[in-house]
Design a protein around this motif. Structure first.
Motif, PDB file in Angstrom:
ATOM      1  N   TRP A  41      89.405  73.822 -20.656  1.00  0.00           N
ATOM      2  CA  TRP A  41      89.155  75.177 -20.054  1.00  0.00           C
ATOM      3  C   TRP A  41      90.622  75.604 -19.420  1.00  0.00           C
ATOM      4  O   TRP A  41      90.981  76.819 -19.441  1.00  0.00           O
ATOM      5  CB  TRP A  41      88.177  74.944 -18.835  1.00  0.00           C
ATOM      6  CG  TRP A  41      88.000  76.365 -18.247  1.00  0.00           C
ATOM      7  CD1 TRP A  41      87.010  77.353 -18.446  1.00  0.00           C
ATOM      8  CD2 TRP A  41      88.680  76.914 -16.878  1.00  0.00           C
ATOM      9  NE1 TRP A  41      87.224  78.425 -17.504  1.00  0.00           N
ATOM     10  CE2 TRP A  41      88.325  78.068 -16.557  1.00  0.00           C
ATOM     11  CE3 TRP A  41      90.025  76.382 -16.175  1.00  0.00           C
ATOM     12  CZ2 TRP A  41      88.627  78.961 -15.424  1.00  0.00           C
ATOM     13  CZ3 TRP A  41      90.321  77.141 -15.336  1.00  0.00           C
ATOM     14  CH2 TRP A  41      89.780  78.133 -14.788  1.00  0.00           C
ATOM     15  N   ALA A  42      91.592  74.796 -18.899  1.00  0.00           N
ATOM     16  CA  ALA A  42      92.657  75.068 -18.245  1.00  0.00           C
ATOM     17  C   ALA A  42      93.611  75.412 -19.071  1.00  0.00           C
ATOM     18  O   ALA A  42      94.505  76.057 -18.912  1.00  0.00           O
ATOM     19  CB  ALA A  42      93.007  73.881 -17.323  1.00  0.00           C
ATOM     20  N   LYS A  43      93.623  74.909 -20.491  1.00  0.00           N
ATOM     21  CA  LYS A  43      94.624  75.575 -21.462  1.00  0.00           C
ATOM     22  C   LYS A  43      94.445  76.928 -22.093  1.00  0.00           C
ATOM     23  O   LYS A  43      95.251  77.447 -22.226  1.00  0.00           O
ATOM     24  CB  LYS A  43      94.216  74.422 -22.713  1.00  0.00           C
ATOM     25  CG  LYS A  43      94.992  73.023 -22.310  1.00  0.00           C
ATOM     26  CD  LYS A  43      94.673  72.267 -23.767  1.00  0.00           C
ATOM     27  CE  LYS A  43      95.086  70.805 -23.669  1.00  0.00           C
ATOM     28  NZ  LYS A  43      94.719  69.854 -24.838  1.00  0.00           N
ATOM     29  N   GLU A  57      90.285  66.652  -9.074  1.00  0.00           N
ATOM     30  CA  GLU A  57      91.546  67.302  -9.103  1.00  0.00           C
ATOM     31  C   GLU A  57      91.656  68.475 -10.138  1.00  0.00           C
ATOM     32  O   GLU A  57      92.267  69.494 -10.091  1.00  0.00           O
ATOM     33  CB  GLU A  57      92.655  66.226  -9.899  1.00  0.00           C
ATOM     34  CG  GLU A  57      93.222  65.354  -8.465  1.00  0.00           C
ATOM     35  CD  GLU A  57      94.189  64.314  -8.856  1.00  0.00           C
ATOM     36  OE1 GLU A  57      94.184  64.086  -9.925  1.00  0.00           O
ATOM     37  OE2 GLU A  57      94.690  63.444  -7.939  1.00  0.00           O
ATOM     38  N   GLN A  58      90.757  67.968 -11.301  1.00  0.00           N
ATOM     39  CA  GLN A  58      90.723  69.090 -12.484  1.00  0.00           C
ATOM     40  C   GLN A  58      89.912  70.369 -11.926  1.00  0.00           C
ATOM     41  O   GLN A  58      89.964  71.386 -12.293  1.00  0.00           O
ATOM     42  CB  GLN A  58      90.006  68.395 -13.551  1.00  0.00           C
ATOM     43  CG  GLN A  58      90.810  67.478 -14.448  1.00  0.00           C
ATOM     44  CD  GLN A  58      92.088  68.094 -14.902  1.00  0.00           C
ATOM     45  OE1 GLN A  58      91.902  69.301 -15.409  1.00  0.00           O
ATOM     46  NE2 GLN A  58      93.220  67.285 -14.565  1.00  0.00           N
ATOM     47  N   LEU A  59      88.950  70.099 -11.136  1.00  0.00           N
ATOM     48  CA  LEU A  59      87.799  71.087 -10.645  1.00  0.00           C
ATOM     49  C   LEU A  59      88.750  71.757  -9.617  1.00  0.00           C
ATOM     50  O   LEU A  59      88.613  73.147  -9.569  1.00  0.00           O
ATOM     51  CB  LEU A  59      86.729  70.410  -9.940  1.00  0.00           C
ATOM     52  CG  LEU A  59      85.616  71.225  -9.479  1.00  0.00           C
ATOM     53  CD1 LEU A  59      84.980  71.800 -10.646  1.00  0.00           C
ATOM     54  CD2 LEU A  59      84.484  70.557  -8.573  1.00  0.00           C
ATOM     55  N   ALA A  60      89.620  71.386  -8.823  1.00  0.00           N
ATOM     56  CA  ALA A  60      90.502  72.183  -7.931  1.00  0.00           C
ATOM     57  C   ALA A  60      91.298  73.039  -8.588  1.00  0.00           C
ATOM     58  O   ALA A  60      91.549  74.220  -8.173  1.00  0.00           O
ATOM     59  CB  ALA A  60      91.308  71.266  -7.192  1.00  0.00           C
ATOM     60  N   ILE A  61      91.699  72.675  -9.620  1.00  0.00           N
ATOM     61  CA  ILE A  61      92.606  73.410 -10.578  1.00  0.00           C
ATOM     62  C   ILE A  61      91.884  74.801 -11.142  1.00  0.00           C
ATOM     63  O   ILE A  61      92.282  75.602 -11.218  1.00  0.00           O
ATOM     64  CB  ILE A  61      93.202  72.678 -11.778  1.00  0.00           C
ATOM     65  CG1 ILE A  61      94.133  71.666 -11.507  1.00  0.00           C
ATOM     66  CG2 ILE A  61      93.897  73.897 -12.950  1.00  0.00           C
ATOM     67  CD1 ILE A  61      94.790  70.650 -12.759  1.00  0.00           C
ATOM     68  N   GLU A  79      91.333  76.963  -8.195  1.00  0.00           N
ATOM     69  CA  GLU A  79      92.321  77.895  -7.692  1.00  0.00           C
ATOM     70  C   GLU A  79      92.745  78.857  -8.731  1.00  0.00           C
ATOM     71  O   GLU A  79      93.192  79.979  -8.211  1.00  0.00           O
ATOM     72  CB  GLU A  79      93.985  76.897  -7.785  1.00  0.00           C
ATOM     73  CG  GLU A  79      94.841  77.152  -7.606  1.00  0.00           C
ATOM     74  CD  GLU A  79      96.072  76.580  -7.190  1.00  0.00           C
ATOM     75  OE1 GLU A  79      97.224  76.851  -6.874  1.00  0.00           O
ATOM     76  OE2 GLU A  79      96.063  75.094  -7.508  1.00  0.00           O
ATOM     77  N   ARG A  80      92.427  78.755  -9.824  1.00  0.00           N
ATOM     78  CA  ARG A  80      92.853  80.038 -10.742  1.00  0.00           C
ATOM     79  C   ARG A  80      91.623  80.801 -10.803  1.00  0.00           C
ATOM     80  O   ARG A  80      91.985  82.198 -10.971  1.00  0.00           O
ATOM     81  CB  ARG A  80      92.774  79.271 -12.505  1.00  0.00           C
ATOM     82  CG  ARG A  80      93.896  78.440 -12.494  1.00  0.00           C
ATOM     83  CD  ARG A  80      94.038  78.062 -14.009  1.00  0.00           C
ATOM     84  NE  ARG A  80      94.760  77.221 -14.233  1.00  0.00           N
ATOM     85  CZ  ARG A  80      95.442  76.700 -15.395  1.00  0.00           C
ATOM     86  NH1 ARG A  80      94.528  77.131 -16.608  1.00  0.00           N
ATOM     87  NH2 ARG A  80      96.339  75.749 -15.927  1.00  0.00           N
ATOM     88  N   HIS A 139      88.532  75.571   0.843  1.00  0.00           N
ATOM     89  CA  HIS A 139      87.742  76.330   0.387  1.00  0.00           C
ATOM     90  C   HIS A 139      86.778  76.819   1.685  1.00  0.00           C
ATOM     91  O   HIS A 139      86.179  76.185   2.290  1.00  0.00           O
ATOM     92  CB  HIS A 139      86.520  75.747  -0.408  1.00  0.00           C
ATOM     93  CG  HIS A 139      87.346  75.218  -1.502  1.00  0.00           C
ATOM     94  ND1 HIS A 139      88.083  75.878  -2.393  1.00  0.00           N
ATOM     95  CD2 HIS A 139      87.437  73.874  -2.259  1.00  0.00           C
ATOM     96  CE1 HIS A 139      88.706  75.304  -3.358  1.00  0.00           C
ATOM     97  NE2 HIS A 139      88.042  73.917  -3.283  1.00  0.00           N
ATOM     98  N   ASP A 140      86.878  78.179   1.941  1.00  0.00           N
ATOM     99  CA  ASP A 140      86.253  78.705   3.150  1.00  0.00           C
ATOM    100  C   ASP A 140      85.335  80.046   2.646  1.00  0.00           C
ATOM    101  O   ASP A 140      85.226  79.988   1.464  1.00  0.00           O
ATOM    102  CB  ASP A 140      87.315  79.283   4.287  1.00  0.00           C
ATOM    103  CG  ASP A 140      88.365  80.146   3.620  1.00  0.00           C
ATOM    104  OD1 ASP A 140      88.052  80.703   2.661  1.00  0.00           O
ATOM    105  OD2 ASP A 140      89.272  80.342   4.423  1.00  0.00           O
TER     106      ASP A 140
END
Length: 261
Positions: A66-68, A156-160, A163-164, A173-174
């Motif tokens: 997904w990130a690619k 870590e991948q979920l955080a990426i 963030e996007r 996360h608020d």
């Protein structure tokens, strides 16, 4: 999260895409869907933390594809999603709550239901979850566990991805994240297909959306996500420590044998 992992059922197909963020009653929502759809629900948090190692490993791969962002990677990501969700009637919780556009392509006839919650309460709940997920010792403690050794990599991948999508960094996360998720859904899901549901409202609004009868004499399930997450964290940390104890004991015996020899 924190319950037992669901088992796929032959012939079952995704009828509901749960678009609500974690900590919005997704465990209760999942249990309710299993009752009225008469089939297993794929609750992301539970499947990843309580399922076979292939679950968490597959979602790490899917998130990387997904990130690619290129067409070929998107195709590979969708292949993984199809494999993991084969045999389920509904999917809820992360990471699929962030894969809604892709899920709509794969399951064009599925209903999109977003579990909702007061943003301030959600923020407080997420602070607790983030504290557990970002503990400094997790990678080392979970290393001996075949599936959960990948948990830090998964977060870590979920955080990426978050963030996007929402413009926020890991651990921050608020209530603004909550608002951005809702705005993102409204941008990516046709208005007539997006339904918001609060688990406190019980059976009637949910059954109306999915076209099912209200279960007779069966109370709507209410599962405390916070307690479930704490139990799951304690369970895996204890498993990791026990496994490390066994490893160290074996090393000690081996070293002692070699010295005596």
């Amino acid at each position: 999260m924190g319950q037992q992992a669901s088992v796929p059922k032959a012939g079952a197909e995704i009828q509901v895409i749960g678009a609500g963020l974690p900590r919005t009653g997704t465990s209760s929502f999942s249990a309710a869907l299993e009752m009225i759809l008469d089939g297993p629900t794929y609750h992301g948090g539970t499947q990843i933390s309580r399922g076979e190692p292939i679950e968490i490993q597959s979602w790490i791969k899917a998130l990387k594809y997904w990130a690619k962002g290129d067409p070929a990677s998107r195709i590979e990501m969708q292949k993984i999603v199809r494999q993991r969700l084969h045999g389920y009637t509904a999917v809820t919780d992360a990471p699929c709550s962030q894969f809604v556009p892709e899920l709509l392509e794969i399951y064009p006839n599925a209903k999109v239901i977003c579990t909702a919650r007061d943003p301030i309460s959600w923020e407080k709940s997420m602070i607790q979850a983030q504290g557990l997920a970002m503990a400094w010792f997790l990678r080392a403690v979970l290393l001996p566990l075949s599936g959960m050794r990948h948990f830090v990599d998964y977060t870590e991948q979920l955080a990426i991805q978050w963030e996007r999508l929402y413009g926020v960094q890991a651990g921050s996360h608020d209530r603004d994240t909550y608002a951005r998720h809702i705005a993102w859904l409204k941008e990516n899901v046709p208005e007539e297909r997006l339904v918001f549901f609060e688990v406190k409202d019980g059976w009637e609004p949910l059954c109306k959306v999915v076209g099912k009868k209200v279960p007779e004499n069966i109370p709507f399930p209410h599962i405390n996500d916070s307690e479930a997450i704490v139990r799951t964290a304690q369970y895996h940390i204890k498993r990791g420590l026990v496994r490390w104890g066994a490893i160290l004991a074996l090393v000690s015996v081996t070293v002692g044998y070699c010295v005596m020899s």
